[in-house]
Write an enzyme that holds these catalytic residues in place. Structure first.
Site, PDB file in Angstrom:
ATOM      1  N   TYR A   1      59.579   1.782  35.765  1.00 47.97           N
ATOM      2  CA  TYR A   1      60.254   2.138  37.013  1.00 47.97           C
ATOM      3  C   TYR A   1      59.368   3.090  37.808  1.00 47.97           C
ATOM      4  CZ  TYR A   1      64.478   0.366  34.677  1.00 47.97           C
ATOM      5  OH  TYR A   1      65.410  -0.402  34.019  1.00 47.97           O
TER       6      TYR A   1
ATOM      7  N   PRO B   1      80.090 -15.779  46.634  1.00 45.41           N
ATOM      8  CA  PRO B   1      80.963 -15.262  47.704  1.00 45.41           C
ATOM      9  C   PRO B   1      82.443 -15.350  47.343  1.00 45.41           C
ATOM     10  CG  PRO B   1      79.197 -16.551  48.652  1.00 45.41           C
ATOM     11  CD  PRO B   1      79.097 -16.724  47.162  1.00 45.41           C
TER      12      PRO B   1
END
Length: 288
Positions: free
Chosen positions: A64, A220
């Site tokens: 990271y 969705p």
């Protein structure tokens, strides 16, 4: 608002007791998890606030940034509280384009473990997860060589506990046949329920399951269904998703990430949302 006890209680992770509500540090790095944060002091503030709230489980990785979140953790929290448990992972590097090329040769893994030790400023890493697969998800294949390298590093005293990440159920079984693991870290949420059976098996053996992307992979239509439940409960989709995870199984540990103190506090409160049996039945239909 003062939070005196985090939602979900605690879990025995290896030889340590940790809060089931933890913190994932990935979002503290810059865009696309590359480079430093835009607000350095704000990032340090989030980490310190997590400790103030009572969080004892922080998840990070040398990839990271790279190294940015580990550097921030050390700057914000070192010397570390005795109760703090820091989990990291190895198995991938970063390229100049922000990609996540795999790096699982023994020499790669040894280098990554030593970099984690140095940047975090510790002599032994609490937990190292062997990250398999790629950025698209798990891939079939043996993890024996890579995981075996971590076992050697554990025997050398550089790692306390082992785990696996981004893995198939078969790879979990393979790892467990090589050495004990304390946790599995995979993509799992209301819409992505592929690990349901694995979670239950791990719970029976007192092995933690650490889901990432609590709102990842929703269609969705699934998002609309979650939002409808959240609206009825006068809450937010992320709060409902986190609360559902905590109530799904006692071995699930949350590592929801954020780079904002207010959002961190909202997550801590929202994860404690009480879901009724009817709520859970309706939410279960999202992923089934």
């Amino acid at each position: 608002m003062s939070i005196t006890s985090l939602p979900g209680g605690t879990w025995k992770l290896g030889d340590s007791t940790v809060t089931r509500f933890g913190y994932g540090a990935m979002q503290l790095a810059g865009p696309w998890v590359m480079g430093p944060p835009k607000d350095h002091e704000g990032a340090l503030g989030v980490l310190r606030e997590a400790i103030e709230l009572g969080v004892t489980h922080i998840d990070t990785s040398g990839a990271y940034g790279p190294h940015v979140t580990n550097e921030l953790i050390r700057e914000a929290l070192h010397p570390y509280p005795g109760s703090l448990f820091i989990a990291t992972k190895v198995g991938a590097n970063r390229d100049a384009q922000g990609g996540w090329p795999t790096a699982r040769r023994p020499e790669d893994l040894r280098k990554q473990v030593h970099e984690n030790l140095q940047v975090l400023g510790v002599e032994t890493l609490d937990l190292v997860n062997m990250r398999m697969g790629n950025a698209e998800g798990p891939e079939p294949g043996s993890l024996a060589e890579a995981f075996g390298t971590l076992v050697e590093l554990q025997q050398e005293g550089l790692i306390r506990h082992l785990g696996v990440s981004n893995v198939t159920a078969e790879q979990v079984a393979e790892a467990r046949a090589i050495a004990p693991i304390v946790g599995v870290q995979n993509l799992y949420n209301l819409a992505y329920r592929h690990d349901d059976e694995l979670i239950d098996r791990l719970a029976a053996d007192n092995i933690a399951y650490v889901p990432f992307f609590p709102l990842g992979g929703f269609s969705p239509l699934q998002s609309e269904a979650l939002s409808a439940v959240a609206a009825r409960l006068q809450s937010t989709p992320i709060s409902v998703a986190l609360a559902w995870l905590l109530q799904r199984s006692p071995n699930i540990l949350l590592i929801a990430g954020t780079s904002n103190v207010a959002h961190l506090r909202d997550n801590a409160v929202g994860a404690g949302l009480a879901l009724s049996g009817d709520d859970i039945a309706e939410l279960d239909r999202i992923g089934r």
